[in-house]
Design an enzyme around this catalytic site. Structure first.
Site, PDB file in Angstrom:
ATOM      1  N   GLY A   1      23.787  24.513  15.939  1.00  0.00           N
ATOM      2  CA  GLY A   1      25.076  25.023  15.469  1.00  0.00           C
ATOM      3  C   GLY A   1      26.067  23.912  15.201  1.00  0.00           C
ATOM      4  O   GLY A   1      25.830  22.742  15.498  1.00  0.00           O
TER       5      GLY A   1
ATOM      6  N   ASP B   1      31.335  15.566  22.109  1.00  0.00           N
ATOM      7  CA  ASP B   1      32.801  15.607  22.155  1.00  0.00           C
ATOM      8  C   ASP B   1      33.410  16.298  20.939  1.00  0.00           C
ATOM      9  O   ASP B   1      34.628  16.429  20.842  1.00  0.00           O
ATOM     10  CB  ASP B   1      33.367  14.184  22.294  1.00  0.00           C
ATOM     11  CG  ASP B   1      32.990  13.297  21.120  1.00  0.00           C
ATOM     12  OD1 ASP B   1      32.341  13.795  20.163  1.00  0.00           O
ATOM     13  OD2 ASP B   1      33.345  12.104  21.144  1.00  0.00           O
ATOM     14  N   GLY B   2      32.561  16.699  20.010  1.00  0.00           N
ATOM     15  CA  GLY B   2      33.078  17.407  18.844  1.00  0.00           C
ATOM     16  C   GLY B   2      33.735  16.513  17.814  1.00  0.00           C
ATOM     17  O   GLY B   2      34.274  16.999  16.818  1.00  0.00           O
TER      18      GLY B   2
ATOM     19  N   ARG C   1      33.994  17.909   4.075  1.00  0.00           N
ATOM     20  CA  ARG C   1      32.762  18.014   3.304  1.00  0.00           C
ATOM     21  C   ARG C   1      32.814  19.252   2.427  1.00  0.00           C
ATOM     22  O   ARG C   1      33.241  20.323   2.871  1.00  0.00           O
ATOM     23  CB  ARG C   1      31.588  18.090   4.286  1.00  0.00           C
ATOM     24  CG  ARG C   1      30.251  18.276   3.637  1.00  0.00           C
ATOM     25  CD  ARG C   1      29.131  17.802   4.515  1.00  0.00           C
ATOM     26  NE  ARG C   1      28.878  18.676   5.644  1.00  0.00           N
ATOM     27  CZ  ARG C   1      27.940  18.420   6.561  1.00  0.00           C
ATOM     28  NH1 ARG C   1      27.216  17.312   6.497  1.00  0.00           N
ATOM     29  NH2 ARG C   1      27.738  19.249   7.551  1.00  0.00           N
TER      30      ARG C   1
ATOM     31  N   GLY D   1      28.461  21.767  16.127  1.00  0.00           N
ATOM     32  CA  GLY D   1      29.046  21.277  17.371  1.00  0.00           C
ATOM     33  C   GLY D   1      30.313  20.472  17.162  1.00  0.00           C
ATOM     34  O   GLY D   1      31.040  20.185  18.113  1.00  0.00           O
TER      35      GLY D   1
ATOM     36  N   ASP E   1      17.383  21.451  10.504  1.00  0.00           N
ATOM     37  CA  ASP E   1      18.806  21.807  10.429  1.00  0.00           C
ATOM     38  C   ASP E   1      19.536  20.952   9.400  1.00  0.00           C
ATOM     39  O   ASP E   1      20.703  21.214   9.101  1.00  0.00           O
ATOM     40  CB  ASP E   1      19.473  21.661  11.804  1.00  0.00           C
ATOM     41  CG  ASP E   1      19.303  20.287  12.387  1.00  0.00           C
ATOM     42  OD1 ASP E   1      18.154  19.870  12.608  1.00  0.00           O
ATOM     43  OD2 ASP E   1      20.315  19.597  12.608  1.00  0.00           O
ATOM     44  N   ASN E   2      18.868  19.938   8.869  1.00  0.00           N
ATOM     45  CA  ASN E   2      19.489  19.108   7.842  1.00  0.00           C
ATOM     46  C   ASN E   2      18.843  19.350   6.488  1.00  0.00           C
ATOM     47  O   ASN E   2      18.892  18.497   5.603  1.00  0.00           O
ATOM     48  CB  ASN E   2      19.382  17.629   8.215  1.00  0.00           C
ATOM     49  CG  ASN E   2      20.215  17.291   9.442  1.00  0.00           C
ATOM     50  OD1 ASN E   2      21.150  18.019   9.771  1.00  0.00           O
ATOM     51  ND2 ASN E   2      19.881  16.211  10.113  1.00  0.00           N
TER      52      ASN E   2
ATOM     53  N   ASP F   1      23.988  15.963   5.329  1.00  0.00           N
ATOM     54  CA  ASP F   1      24.036  15.236   6.595  1.00  0.00           C
ATOM     55  C   ASP F   1      23.610  13.782   6.459  1.00  0.00           C
ATOM     56  O   ASP F   1      22.452  13.421   6.660  1.00  0.00           O
ATOM     57  CB  ASP F   1      23.230  15.948   7.687  1.00  0.00           C
ATOM     58  CG  ASP F   1      24.168  16.732   8.595  1.00  0.00           C
ATOM     59  OD1 ASP F   1      25.341  16.915   8.199  1.00  0.00           O
ATOM     60  OD2 ASP F   1      23.757  17.141   9.689  1.00  0.00           O
TER      61      ASP F   1
ATOM     62  N   LYS G   1      34.435  17.963   9.272  1.00  0.00           N
ATOM     63  CA  LYS G   1      33.391  17.467  10.171  1.00  0.00           C
ATOM     64  C   LYS G   1      34.007  16.435  11.104  1.00  0.00           C
ATOM     65  O   LYS G   1      34.542  15.425  10.645  1.00  0.00           O
ATOM     66  CB  LYS G   1      32.258  16.847   9.341  1.00  0.00           C
ATOM     67  CG  LYS G   1      31.056  16.408  10.151  1.00  0.00           C
ATOM     68  CD  LYS G   1      29.922  15.968   9.208  1.00  0.00           C
ATOM     69  CE  LYS G   1      28.784  15.332   9.976  1.00  0.00           C
ATOM     70  NZ  LYS G   1      27.755  14.785   9.058  1.00  0.00           N
TER      71      LYS G   1
HETATM   72  P1  AMP Z   1      23.469  15.851  13.262  1.00  0.00           P
HETATM   73  O1  AMP Z   1      22.740  14.719  13.904  1.00  0.00           O
HETATM   74  O2  AMP Z   1      24.838  15.459  12.777  1.00  0.00           O
HETATM   75  O3  AMP Z   1      22.665  16.564  12.240  1.00  0.00           O
HETATM   76  O4  AMP Z   1      23.759  16.886  14.431  1.00  0.00           O
HETATM   77  C1  AMP Z   1      22.759  17.531  15.169  1.00  0.00           C
HETATM   78  C2  AMP Z   1      23.404  18.516  16.105  1.00  0.00           C
HETATM   79  O5  AMP Z   1      24.214  17.832  17.063  1.00  0.00           O
HETATM   80  C3  AMP Z   1      24.333  19.515  15.452  1.00  0.00           C
HETATM   81  O6  AMP Z   1      24.245  20.715  16.148  1.00  0.00           O
HETATM   82  C4  AMP Z   1      25.682  18.888  15.609  1.00  0.00           C
HETATM   83  O7  AMP Z   1      26.728  19.812  15.559  1.00  0.00           O
HETATM   84  C5  AMP Z   1      25.560  18.274  16.985  1.00  0.00           C
HETATM   85  N1  AMP Z   1      26.473  17.134  17.157  1.00  0.00           N
HETATM   86  C6  AMP Z   1      26.361  15.924  16.583  1.00  0.00           C
HETATM   87  N2  AMP Z   1      27.371  15.128  16.982  1.00  0.00           N
HETATM   88  C7  AMP Z   1      28.141  15.846  17.826  1.00  0.00           C
HETATM   89  C8  AMP Z   1      29.333  15.594  18.562  1.00  0.00           C
HETATM   90  N3  AMP Z   1      29.948  14.420  18.531  1.00  0.00           N
HETATM   91  N4  AMP Z   1      29.823  16.591  19.320  1.00  0.00           N
HETATM   92  C9  AMP Z   1      29.220  17.786  19.395  1.00  0.00           C
HETATM   93  N5  AMP Z   1      28.110  18.088  18.713  1.00  0.00           N
HETATM   94  C10 AMP Z   1      27.560  17.141  17.929  1.00  0.00           C
HETATM   95 MG    MG Z   2      22.840  18.062  11.069  1.00  0.00          MG
END
Ligand code: AMP
Ligand code: MG
Length: 476
Positions: free
Chosen positions: A81, A111-112, A162, A83, A234-235, A244, A99
């Protein structure tokens, strides 16, 4: 006023979590994509640092974090999801997403937030991909938050806006399938068909169409030397866009085994593996659709398998067609694919720069004396000479003038790609010295990748040995 639509918010509540972005301390707009804003019909005056940081939720937005699952490096995670992303709504049919907008119910331990480096990287590379003609999400803006984020060190925080055809991923289908929620899968498929494939009828045709777009996308990646780096399900966008931008990178010297991502230790997502991985990801999508493909399980599996087999045909047509155009052969003759493949083999053996070799061929197609610039890219230049002799024989069989051929070649063989060493230098100047000059310069040159830009010639060059970047990081 921003003319938001909110079609995703009309899907069932279990598809997302409604929440506003978390405000930040001191938002500062460091980059606005005015051309993209204009395309979307947006008034730049509405795109303030407050809006683009999430401090002000504009009227008409229905902010939310989307639910999805996904296979990460082959391991299934039933809940990922958004995050750290927040979907504000849709403008002109495209998702507007912040983002780095703060924690959500999907954040797990994160940390979002996002750091400035990865934000600028996504901005730069997604815009470069767009200019290179590759379907991709776009970057509308970058803001710094005035808040540090803790990664290996403390880094400036930032948010990228984005723009995407949608954020529906293979992993979104997996989210519902993993919960045996066939109604959810069906509602998502119906929504995706209406939004992205309005001309298809039926779920098999939908799957076929997603497969075809993905096959064409991966072919385009290979034809410009792009390595996504994290082809998790998910990407993988259902709309067929590159999405992504983490540890993605472009190759300098051609080698199909190239991997840059620090977390891809097995080389699962190496340059040359990308078609295979796409098929694997699409098989995961097909599995989620089985209950919609036929009432009988065996029949559904047979339909899925038959449909997946279409990837190879579409991919090969797109890839070999593209390769032929890269070497100036607009009409196919027997032996052309082998000729193109033999060039790649010689390039790999001789560490020839991917981009410069093909760009150099454009001139060599007109003037054999321009071979010098290309052969020098090969460790053993005679490997090029042997190939070029065959190439010239083949070109003698064509109708177009050499100049027309050169111009067609220049339109598919870029002079400029976002080379890793230039990207890193631009990001470092921004992060360390708050100097966005190199970032802006790189954006400018990459906005016209197929045109010679004499003032920017140095951006066409491969890295000196001391400048070479061996690893890239997703920085999340
Ligand atoms: P990504 O590597 O950007 O494709 O992210 C993979 C998953 O990790 C997704 O569910 C993102 O929302 C979550 N995610 C990546 N970075 C963070 C972050 N700094 N805080 C919370 N969730 C994250
Ligand atoms: Mg992703």
């Amino acid at each position: 006023m921003i003319p938001f639509a909110n079609t995703y918010a009309r899907l069932p509540e279990r598809f997302y979590a409604r929440l506003a972005p978390t405000p930040v301390a001191a938002p500062r707009l460091v980059r606005l994509n005015t051309a993209l804003a204009a395309q979307l019909g947006l008034d730049p005056d509405d795109l303030t640092a407050d809006v683009l940081s999430g401090n002000l939720v504009p009227e008409g937005a229905e902010p939310m974090a989307l639910a999805y699952a996904g296979h990460q490096f082959g391991n299934f995670v039933p809940q990922l999801g958004d995050g750290r992303a927040n979907l504000l709504g849709e403008v002109a049919g495209r998702d507007i997403q912040l983002k780095g907008a703060g924690r959500t119910p999907f954040s797990r331990g994160g940390d979002g937030r996002a750091a400035l480096g990865p934000v600028l990287r996504e901005y730069l590379i997604s815009e470069a991909m767009h200019a290179l003609g590759v379907p991709t999400t776009r970057a509308l803006a970058a803001v710094t938050t005035g808040e540090p984020v803790a990664r290996e060190t403390m880094l400036p925080g930032a948010i990228v806006t984005r723009v995407a055809s949608s954020h529906i991923r293979v992993g979104t289908f997996q989210y519902f399938a993993a919960r045996q929620d066939t109604d959810g899968v069906r509602a998502l498929a119906d929504y995706a068909i209406a939004r992205h494939y309005p001309d298809v009828s039926g779920y098999k045709a939908f799957l076929e169409a997603v497969i075809a777009r993905q096959a064409e996308l991966i072919a385009r990646w290979l034809l410009i030397g792009f390595i996504h780096g994290v082809m998790n399900t998910d990407n993988c966008s259902i709309a067929g866009e590159t999405i992504d931008y983490g540890p993605c990178a472009f190759m300098d010297a051609y080698d199909p085994a190239t991997v840059f991502s620090s977390i891809d230790r097995q080389g699962r997502y190496a340059y040359g593996n990308q078609p295979r991985i796409a098929v694997w990801n699409l098989a995961r999508l097909a599995e989620t659709l089985l209950p919609l493909l036929a009432d009988d399980d065996d029949q559904a599996v047979a339909i899925a398998q038959e449909t997946l087999s279409g990837f190879g045909r579409t991919f090969e047509a797109a890839y070999f067609g593209g390769l032929r155009r890269k070497i100036g052969l607009s009409v196919e003759r027997d032996g052309d694919n082998a000729l193109a493949q033999d060039l790649l083999t010689a390039m790999a053996k001789n560490q020839a720069d991917f981009t410069l070799t093909f760009r150099g061929l454009c001139n060599a197609a007109v003037k054999p004396e321009r071979d010098a610039a290309v052969r020098d890219l090969f460790v053993d230049p005679s490997a090029y000479d042997a190939w070029a002799a065959r190439w010239r024989q083949r070109m003698a069989f064509a109708f177009e003038t050499p100049e027309a051929r050169r111009d067609a070649m220049r339109a598919v063989n870029p002079a400029y790609i976002p080379r890793n060493h230039n990207v890193e230098a631009a990001l470092n100047a921004a992060i360390e010295n708050d100097d966005f000059g190199p970032f802006e310069a790189l954006l400018t040159v990459l906005s016209r990748p197929f045109d010679d830009q004499p003032g920017f010639a140095r951006y066409a060059a491969p890295p000196a040995p001391s400048e070479r970047v061996h690893q890239t990081f997703c920085g999340t």
